[in-house]
Scaffold this active site. Structure first.
Site, mmCIF file in Angstrom:
data_model
loop_
_atom_site.group_PDB
_atom_site.id
_atom_site.type_symbol
_atom_site.label_atom_id
_atom_site.label_comp_id
_atom_site.label_asym_id
_atom_site.label_seq_id
_atom_site.Cartn_x
_atom_site.Cartn_y
_atom_site.Cartn_z
ATOM 1 N N GLY A 124 -23.304 -13.368 -43.633
ATOM 2 C CA GLY A 124 -23.639 -14.535 -42.818
ATOM 3 C C GLY A 124 -24.051 -14.118 -41.420
ATOM 4 O O GLY A 124 -24.568 -13.014 -41.217
ATOM 5 N N CYS A 125 -23.805 -14.975 -40.457
ATOM 6 C CA CYS A 125 -24.165 -14.689 -39.065
ATOM 7 C C CYS A 125 -23.555 -13.361 -38.636
ATOM 8 O O CYS A 125 -22.332 -13.184 -38.693
ATOM 9 C CB CYS A 125 -23.675 -15.816 -38.160
ATOM 10 S SG CYS A 125 -23.928 -15.507 -36.402
#
Length: 316
Positions: free
Chosen positions: A166-167
């Site tokens: 993810g981020c």
């Protein structure tokens, strides 16, 4: 408001004041006009040649704890040893000593501070401050990261691993705090565009995943420990991104560099499957890691906040 926040506010105010009074005097040794310099980007030239200042807490080496030598970005002359670096909470790399004869001190044009430049080529480094009491040497070289390059010491015990969950701000947050981890960086891997920018990757057309590079000391941790932390700090069952971040750049993936790493990753995917999880994590061979822009590095450390889409959950 805690002390660290107060210091950061003070630094930002000082930065705002100093940007309007940057020194324009020439410090290059006239005898070195024939010296061959490295090519500089416009931003590097703004700081190194025209004596600008990079924004606090954004430099590449603010939190660098690796062992090695810092050299001049323009001429490669050695400037500082990592053993003289310390954390002053000022927003720029700080050193309490330089390599003998490497740094020249000159009065700043503002009439108050002392500028420091590379003694070999005159490149602007930053400023030096005396009497602050941070270390027994009572000296602080406040240096722009962009003015330097870091040459790490070769250590056979240091290895690199690559994880996408993810981020990358949140992924890095947990890895940079893990035992045995010496350094982390965020960037992109797995796409078909060379030197991708964050903006390009966000357009979802480059094929890259937001990825964290983890340098770890095998004497203090193991690849297996990192794989377990990877799975325990994100939702590895999500198939369209991570938390509220939706898109192909946010998918879960382990980029393995050896058959051993692949085998360890497969082992833990099997363990999770046996526990009833539907694991969406991909396994792909590691390819070129393209480092993201400096302002993405150690993002939550600089911001003084915690991830919004990564939460630690004990599984193993």
């Amino acid at each position: 408001m805690n002390l660290k926040t107060k210091i950061k506010i003070l630094v930002y105010l000082l930065f705002a004041l100093s940007t309007g009074t940057s020194c324009a005097q020439k410090t290059e040794n006239p005898n070195h006009k024939s010296m061959k310099y490295n090519d500089l980007t416009p931003e590097e030239e703004r700081v190194i040649v025209h004596k600008g200042t990079e924004y606090p807490y954004t430099g590449e080496y603010v939190n660098n704890k690796k062992e090695g030598t810092y050299v001049c970005k323009r001429c490669d002359a050695p400037l500082y040893k990592s053993s003289d670096k310390f954390d002053s909470q000022c927003g720029w790399p700080s050193f309490d000593d330089e390599i003998k004869g490497a740094v020249k001190r000159i009065p700043d044009a503002d009439g108050m501070r002392t500028e420091i430049v590379c003694a070999n080529c005159g490149a602007h480094l930053g400023h030096v401050f005396i009497g602050e009491g941070f270390t027994p040497k009572n000296t602080r070289h406040c240096v722009n990261s962009i003015s330097m390059k870091f040459i790490p010491e070769q250590n056979k015990n240091i290895r690199k691993a690559y994880f996408a969950s993810g981020c990358f701000w949140g992924t890095e947050y947990y890895f940079m705090k893990a035992k045995g981890v010496k350094h982390t960086a965020v960037g992109f891997m797995g796409g078909h565009v060379d030197h991708p920018t964050y903006r390009q990757v966000c357009e979802k057309t480059t094929g890259h995943l937001e990825t964290t590079e983890v340098e770890y000391d095998t004497r203090n941790t193991s690849y297996e420990d990192l794989v377990k932390l990877f799975f325990e700090t994100h939702d590895f069952t999500q198939t369209n991104g991570q938390g509220p971040d939706i898109g192909p750049q946010y998918l879960s993936c382990i980029f393995y560099s050896t058959d051993e790493e692949k085998s360890i990753a497969e082992k833990y995917i099997s363990i999770l499957t046996d526990k009833g999880y539907k694991v969406a994590t991909m396994l792909k061979p590691a390819v070129t890691f393209w480092k993201a822009e400096d302002y993405h590095q150690q993002y939550y450390e600089h911001k003084g906040d915690k991830p919004y889409c990564h939460v630690y959950k004990k599984i193993f």
